[in-house]
Design a protein around this motif. Structure first.
Motif, PDB file in Angstrom:
ATOM      1  N   UNK A   1     -11.340  -4.135   3.727  1.00 16.62           N
ATOM      2  CA  UNK A   1     -10.852  -5.318   3.022  1.00 16.62           C
ATOM      3  C   UNK A   1     -10.267  -6.301   4.024  1.00 16.62           C
ATOM      4  N   UNK A   2     -10.515  -7.583   3.782  1.00 15.88           N
ATOM      5  CA  UNK A   2      -9.911  -8.628   4.594  1.00 15.88           C
ATOM      6  C   UNK A   2      -9.763  -9.890   3.777  1.00 15.88           C
ATOM      7  N   UNK A   3      -9.160 -10.898   4.375  1.00 16.70           N
ATOM      8  CA  UNK A   3      -9.016 -12.183   3.701  1.00 16.70           C
ATOM      9  C   UNK A   3     -10.386 -12.828   3.527  1.00 16.70           C
ATOM     10  N   UNK A   4     -10.555 -13.600   2.489  1.00 20.27           N
ATOM     11  CA  UNK A   4     -11.825 -14.260   2.225  1.00 20.27           C
ATOM     12  C   UNK A   4     -12.210 -15.225   3.350  1.00 20.27           C
ATOM     13  N   UNK A   5     -11.207 -15.714   4.081  1.00 15.55           N
ATOM     14  CA  UNK A   5     -11.488 -16.645   5.189  1.00 15.55           C
ATOM     15  C   UNK A   5     -11.807 -15.929   6.498  1.00 15.55           C
TER      16      UNK A   5
ATOM     17  N   UNK B   1     -11.092  -5.092  15.756  1.00 14.63           N
ATOM     18  CA  UNK B   1     -10.175  -5.903  14.960  1.00 14.63           C
ATOM     19  C   UNK B   1      -8.821  -5.219  14.778  1.00 14.63           C
ATOM     20  N   UNK B   2      -7.796  -6.042  14.500  1.00 15.48           N
ATOM     21  CA  UNK B   2      -6.473  -5.510  14.195  1.00 15.48           C
ATOM     22  C   UNK B   2      -6.431  -4.984  12.769  1.00 15.48           C
ATOM     23  N   UNK B   3      -5.726  -3.863  12.556  1.00 17.33           N
ATOM     24  CA  UNK B   3      -5.707  -3.212  11.248  1.00 17.33           C
ATOM     25  C   UNK B   3      -4.298  -3.188  10.653  1.00 17.33           C
ATOM     26  N   UNK B   4      -4.266  -3.158   9.310  1.00 12.51           N
ATOM     27  CA  UNK B   4      -3.029  -2.968   8.562  1.00 12.51           C
ATOM     28  C   UNK B   4      -3.116  -1.596   7.899  1.00 12.51           C
ATOM     29  N   UNK B   5      -2.029  -0.817   7.987  1.00  9.38           N
ATOM     30  CA  UNK B   5      -2.058   0.554   7.493  1.00  9.38           C
ATOM     31  C   UNK B   5      -0.730   0.896   6.823  1.00  9.38           C
ATOM     32  N   UNK B   6      -0.785   1.755   5.816  1.00  7.94           N
ATOM     33  CA  UNK B   6       0.426   2.238   5.150  1.00  7.94           C
ATOM     34  C   UNK B   6       0.849   3.580   5.736  1.00  7.94           C
ATOM     35  N   UNK B   7       2.168   3.783   5.848  1.00  4.22           N
ATOM     36  CA  UNK B   7       2.731   5.057   6.280  1.00  4.22           C
ATOM     37  C   UNK B   7       3.875   5.420   5.352  1.00  4.22           C
ATOM     38  N   UNK B   8       4.157   6.726   5.241  1.00  5.37           N
ATOM     39  CA  UNK B   8       5.089   7.173   4.209  1.00  5.37           C
ATOM     40  C   UNK B   8       6.116   8.170   4.737  1.00  5.37           C
TER      41      UNK B   8
ATOM     42  N   UNK C   1      -5.224 -14.185   7.841  1.00  8.20           N
ATOM     43  CA  UNK C   1      -5.301 -13.546   9.157  1.00  8.20           C
ATOM     44  C   UNK C   1      -6.728 -13.038   9.366  1.00  8.20           C
ATOM     45  N   UNK C   2      -6.990 -12.579  10.593  1.00  4.23           N
ATOM     46  CA  UNK C   2      -8.277 -11.953  10.917  1.00  4.23           C
ATOM     47  C   UNK C   2      -8.170 -10.431  10.855  1.00  4.23           C
ATOM     48  N   UNK C   3      -7.059  -9.937  10.358  1.00  5.39           N
ATOM     49  CA  UNK C   3      -6.885  -8.485  10.273  1.00  5.39           C
ATOM     50  C   UNK C   3      -7.664  -7.908   9.097  1.00  5.39           C
ATOM     51  N   UNK C   4      -7.886  -6.596   9.178  1.00  3.04           N
ATOM     52  CA  UNK C   4      -8.579  -5.890   8.104  1.00  3.04           C
ATOM     53  C   UNK C   4      -7.786  -4.630   7.749  1.00  3.04           C
ATOM     54  N   UNK C   5      -8.181  -3.996   6.658  1.00  7.22           N
ATOM     55  CA  UNK C   5      -7.569  -2.734   6.244  1.00  7.22           C
ATOM     56  C   UNK C   5      -8.629  -1.847   5.623  1.00  7.22           C
TER      57      UNK C   5
ATOM     58  N   UNK D   1      -9.025  -9.314  -7.849  1.00  5.17           N
ATOM     59  CA  UNK D   1      -9.085 -10.122  -9.068  1.00  5.17           C
ATOM     60  C   UNK D   1      -8.153 -11.330  -8.990  1.00  5.17           C
ATOM     61  N   UNK D   2      -7.079 -11.213  -8.235  1.00  7.35           N
ATOM     62  CA  UNK D   2      -6.069 -12.277  -8.212  1.00  7.35           C
ATOM     63  C   UNK D   2      -5.762 -12.808  -6.815  1.00  7.35           C
ATOM     64  N   UNK D   3      -6.381 -12.230  -5.773  1.00  7.69           N
ATOM     65  CA  UNK D   3      -6.102 -12.650  -4.405  1.00  7.69           C
ATOM     66  C   UNK D   3      -7.409 -12.967  -3.682  1.00  7.69           C
ATOM     67  N   UNK D   4      -7.391 -13.904  -2.712  1.00  8.58           N
ATOM     68  CA  UNK D   4      -8.608 -14.268  -1.987  1.00  8.58           C
ATOM     69  C   UNK D   4      -8.997 -13.211  -0.956  1.00  8.58           C
ATOM     70  N   UNK D   5      -9.543 -12.112  -1.455  1.00 11.04           N
ATOM     71  CA  UNK D   5      -9.933 -11.001  -0.597  1.00 11.04           C
ATOM     72  C   UNK D   5     -11.445 -10.821  -0.634  1.00 11.04           C
ATOM     73  N   UNK D   6     -11.985 -10.276   0.431  1.00  8.78           N
ATOM     74  CA  UNK D   6     -13.382  -9.851   0.422  1.00  8.78           C
ATOM     75  C   UNK D   6     -13.445  -8.373   0.760  1.00  8.78           C
ATOM     76  N   UNK D   7     -14.341  -7.684   0.079  1.00 12.73           N
ATOM     77  CA  UNK D   7     -14.486  -6.239   0.222  1.00 12.73           C
ATOM     78  C   UNK D   7     -15.866  -5.950   0.793  1.00 12.73           C
ATOM     79  N   UNK D   8     -15.909  -5.183   1.875  1.00 11.30           N
ATOM     80  CA  UNK D   8     -17.193  -4.848   2.497  1.00 11.30           C
ATOM     81  C   UNK D   8     -17.273  -3.343   2.713  1.00 11.30           C
ATOM     82  N   UNK D   9     -18.484  -2.884   2.924  1.00 11.87           N
ATOM     83  CA  UNK D   9     -18.720  -1.461   3.156  1.00 11.87           C
ATOM     84  C   UNK D   9     -18.212  -1.066   4.532  1.00 11.87           C
TER      85      UNK D   9
END
Length: 310
Positions: free
Chosen positions: A176-180, A196-203, A242-246, A258-266
């Motif tokens: 997933x990344x921003x539509x731009x 690319x730079x990544x965003x990740x969750x940690x717990x 941003x140019x980051x992905x997750x 549905x509510x944010x400018x995101x693009x989803x790719x394989x």
């Protein structure tokens, strides 16, 4: 402990001991079990006399248990749970009249895409029932063993042994990344994904990696993580402009898209699907309230599998 000494123990003192071991504070423990502070102090005195041990040492405002008290923690909690569950299992459970409060360890991902369905249904069928949705613990087997939580909803691969569990549904990961984000236009190659730079969750306190990181590391893939966040729901917000992905759960990515400018790719790297499951303490297996909620959860999970084909 010999039989005579056990028979000489007021079992109500075990309730006080359990509260003290849990709260580590005299005032909080007294409040927990609806005792006055003088009554709780008296209970501590009687416990010390019975066990011939200080049991607790004051360190500031905290009660620090002695080695004997620590050794009593697990058997005391288990004994009280057995008594409580034996009594409750003999009583009929009426969801419409119940005021049971369920404690459930569950991620924000599962809350958003799945457990909200349970909350909505319970509001109709059992309006007095309530929920504490709790964050992940670094050692989920401990609250399960002690019966401190009712359910753990988690990827099955991470579930501790020794407690019953059952599958809910399978999930897959997407990029997933921003539509731009221009680098996501067209087919995403593995080389571009890794560059690319990544965003990740940690717990948890130890910042344990999420399922996507675990799957990637299992395949020998180590990303360049530029932003680490506390929950899955925070990830999309850190991708915008941003140019980051997750690497995200497919269902959660679709929800936010549905509510944010995101693009989803394989994903350019094949990651296997994983199973989300529900687990509960073995002590709760015959608890009618637990069985009722399990039934509702499994029915909703089946409905989701049918509608999403997983």
């Amino acid at each position: 402990m010999d039989r005579m000494r056990f028979n000489g123990l007021d079992l109500n003192l075990l309730v006080a001991l359990d509260a003290l071991l849990t709260e580590r504070n005299l005032t909080a423990a007294a409040r927990n079990i609806n005792l006055s502070q003088p009554a709780m102090s008296a209970a501590v005195g009687r416990l010390r006399t019975y066990f011939k041990d200080d049991l607790f040492i004051m360190r500031g405002r905290e009660l620090v248990p002695t080695p004997l008290a620590e050794s009593l923690a697990a058997p005391t909690r288990e004994a009280l749970l057995h008594i409580q569950l034996t009594i409750s299992s003999r009583e009929a459970f009426d969801p419409a009249k119940s005021d049971r409060r369920f404690r459930i360890v569950v991620s924000d991902f599962m809350t958003i895409v799945f457990f909200r369905r349970i909350i909505e249904r319970a509001a109709r069928e059992a309006p007095g029932v309530s929920f504490d949705l709790l964050p992940f613990d670094d050692q989920p087997d401990e609250p399960l063993r002690r019966g401190e939580i009712d359910f753990l909803i988690f990827p099955e691969v991470f579930m501790p042994p020794g407690h019953p569990k059952t599958k809910l549904f399978d999930e897959t990961m997407v990029c997933v990344g921003c539509r731009s984000n221009r680098q996501l236009r067209g087919k995403l190659t593995f080389e571009t994904y890794m560059s690319m730079g990544h965003v990740m969750a940690q717990f948890g306190k130890t910042r344990k990696p999420s399922i996507d990181e675990w799957l990637l590391l299992e395949h020998g893939i180590k990303r360049r993580v530029e932003v680490s966040v506390q929950s899955f729901a925070m990830i999309p917000h850190c991708l915008l402009e941003t140019e980051r992905i997750a690497t995200m759960h497919r269902r959660l990515a679709l929800h936010f898209a549905k509510t944010m400018p995101l693009q989803i790719v394989k994903l350019p790297a094949h990651l296997p699907a994983f199973t989300e499951a529900i687990q509960w303490p073995a002590l709760h297996n015959s608890d009618p309230a637990s069985a009722w909620l399990r039934g509702m959860v499994l029915a909703e999970a089946k409905r989701m599998r049918v509608s999403h084909g997983s």
